[in-house]
Design an enzyme around this catalytic site. Structure first.
Site: not given
Ligand code: G6P
Length: 594
Positions: A2, A27, A71, A97-98, A467, A471, A474, A490, A589
């Protein structure tokens, strides 16, 4: 998660709030809304993105206001659950936010006292509590309300009767922007960069009263001075700059990010973090904690540090960390978090501090919560990262890990000199990767038709498989899994076949032959193979259906060029499938809830 914003000054608040909300959408973006005070409180909100709200909102005249982009945690995304939320009279509006953990009992209590609720949110108890405790002073009522609230919050409160914003924070970020005859409040700096680069970060427990000319902050009832910081990010860095998406722009910024990090760290006389102390203090191991993409950087870090420094490194997902044992006494902890606000990462730092473990934070955000709770902070120089999918922050984190490990390496001088040269060449190697995206585009078109994909890698490129899969899933919503190449057989081999492509990351290191064997095993099960391989690798062309050629670098740096290829592959696949790349469904994010 948020994003919240507040404005008070001489301008009309509405356009300022909507502009700032647009910059905070990373956010959360399932609904949004604003409230403006101009005689009375006028609210407009809906389960839409900010761009739609801009088109639909009527003029809410007034020079003070608050806004929110959501969010969802408590209550589905809907018009009624969108913020701001008001009290019964409609004269007090709140954005939050929280998470309020005890909201059910507070809500029952307030209902029994005659309050009426219209949403399913935890937040709605806050304006009702403020209404209950209001006795002529908004800040006193906010303080009383927050005293009975358990959980985390960054709040901005607006009242029809008072020309001010009252703000407070606990475990959720909040920053004040200072300017001439106007003040801004936001969850994060990019929201206010258009107007000012002078900021004050609130500390946990702070309550602030903001007018257009004055900022007063108290903690436990006593007025406190909070340091003013200057932000060196510029507005352009937080704009798309001609690219279709922030993600593409941020992928393309990576040569600069690498260069900036090198300038920042390899030219300093004194190391920022004194790892020598590790030896003096008898530190015998390193523990790295992180979430999401930062966790994958941490996994690469394990290979780098173990190889170069020779100490054992343990990597854990921050949300799974609950280890209080004595063995931490001789451990240096590193927490990697791009935002510096991820709740799971912050909780891990607090736990580590609780057992007196020294914590180094690697973060991209100056003044973030991680930087304030850790013993030491190393800043990555990635600039603001807006796209939800992390790209350049990952590369910047790797650069810091290389620099840390090289600084304390036991490797011989010749190897280190070679590595330093390799590091300096990385920006141009990454640029080469960016300039040769045609095959990646072709592979993305091919991949976009499938619904299940595996990524495999070995050694330092195993985390890259994780990774690459993250990517892809997501942003393109294709189900993808990353595997250690040797592990795929396995169990997961049961899923291989002509409808399950496998992306193989092939590096010119000691894992090369084994990777070729794994690719042959996959091909024997009829899965199409897309290989990422070094230029000049002819053998791979005979095995794989597609080859994405990556510039040759020292194998220890191969994650840096490989990740760029994987980011572009995910980006173009998602684009081909028409996905909302910068704002994927259900994600945010900065994940400030556990
Ligand atoms: C969220 C984001 C990811 C990020 C993760 C950790 O899930 O969507 O892209 O890698 O948080 O975030 P940070 O700010 O702790 O690296």
């Amino acid at each position: 998660m948020c994003g919240i914003v507040g404005y008070i000054g001489d301008k009309q608040a509405q356009p300022v709030l909507l502009g700032s909300l647009g910059r905070l959408e990373y956010r959360g973006y399932d609904s949004c809304g604003i409230a403006v005070a101009g005689g009375s409180i006028k609210v407009y909100k809906d389960a839409v993105r900010v761009a739609t709200l801009v088109q639909r909102a009527p003029q809410l005249g007034g020079t003070a206001g608050i806004g929110h982009t959501r969010w969802a945690t408590c209550g589905e995304p809907s018009q009624l659950n969108a913020h701001p939320h008001c009290d019964c009279t409609g004269n007090i509006a709140v954005v939050h936010n929280g998470v309020i953990n005890n909201f059910q009992s507070l809500r029952q209590q307030l209902i029994s006292e005659g309050h009426t609720f219209v949403s399913d949110t935890d937040t709605e108890v806050i304006p009702h509590l403020i209404e209950k405790y209001y006795n002529g002073s908004l800040e006193k009522a906010v303080e009383a309300a927050l005293n009975v609230v358990e959980g985390s919050y960054a709040v901005i409160v607006l009242a029809a009767s008072e020309p001010k914003l009252v703000i407070a924070r606990k475990d959720s970020p909040l920053v004040i922007g200072i300017s001439d005859r106007e003040s801004f409040v936001a969850s994060d700096v990019p929201a206010i960069l258009d107007y000012t680069n002078r900021v004050i970060y609130l500390e946990d427990g702070d309550i602030g009263v903001i007018t257009k000319n004055n900022i007063r902050i108290t903690s436990d009832g006593t007025e406190v001075d909070r340091e003013e910081h200057k932000i060196f990010w510029n507005v352009e860095e937080a704009r798309k700059g001609g690219y279709d998406h922030f993600m593409l722009k941020e992928i393309h910024e990576q040569p600069k990010v690498i260069r900036d990090t090198l300038v920042e760290y390899t030219q300093v006389a004194e190391p920022v973090v004194d790892l020598e102390r590790m030896r003096d203090e008898g530190i015998e191991s390193v523990l790295i904690l992180a979430c999401g993409t930062s966790y994958h950087a941490a996994l690469v870090g394990k290979y780098i540090i173990e190889d170069l420094v020779g100490v054992p490194v343990r990597v854990e997902i921050a949300s799974e960390f609950s280890y209080y044992g004595r063995t931490l006494a001789r451990t240096l902890a590193i927490v990697i978090t791009q935002s510096g606000e991820t709740a799971d990462a912050l909780k891990a730092i607090r736990r580590l501090k609780g057992v007196r473990c020294r914590v180094v934070a690697i973060t991209n955000v100056v003044g973030s919560s991680a930087s304030r709770v850790a013993d030491q902070t190393i800043y990555t120089r990635a600039g603001p990262e807006i796209s939800v999918a992390a790209t350049k922050s990952f590369t910047a984190q790797l650069m810091v890990l290389y620099w840390l490990a090289m600084g304390y390496s036991k490797a011989d001088a010749r190897r280190l000199a070679g590595m330093l040269l390799g590091l300096r060449q990385l920006p141009s190697k990454v640029q080469l990767m960016l300039d040769n995206g045609d095959t990646i585009l072709q592979c993305a078109r091919y991949l976009s038709r499938y619904e299940n994909v595996f990524f495999i890698g070995r050694g330092i490129n195993f985390p890259l498989a994780l990774e690459g899969a993250l990517k892809l899933k997501e942003i393109s919503y294709i189900h993808a899994e990353g595997y250690a190449a040797g592990e795929l057989k396995h169990g997961s081999f049961a899923l291989l076949g002509e409808n399950t492509p496998v992306i193989a990351i092939v590096a010119q290191d000691s894992t090369y032959e084994a990777m070729l064997t794994n690719i042959k095993e996959v091909k024997a099960r009829k899965s199409p193979v897309i290989a990422l391989a070094d230029e000049g690798d002819e053998t791979i062309r005979e095995l794989a259906d597609f080859v994405i050629t990556v510039p040759r670098v020292d194998a220890i740096f191969s994650p840096v060029v490989n990740v760029v290829a994987l980011q572009l592959l995910a980006y173009y696949t998602a684009k081909e499938r028409g996905c909302p790349i910068d704002f994927p469904r259900n994600l945010a994010k900065s994940v400030t809830v556990e």
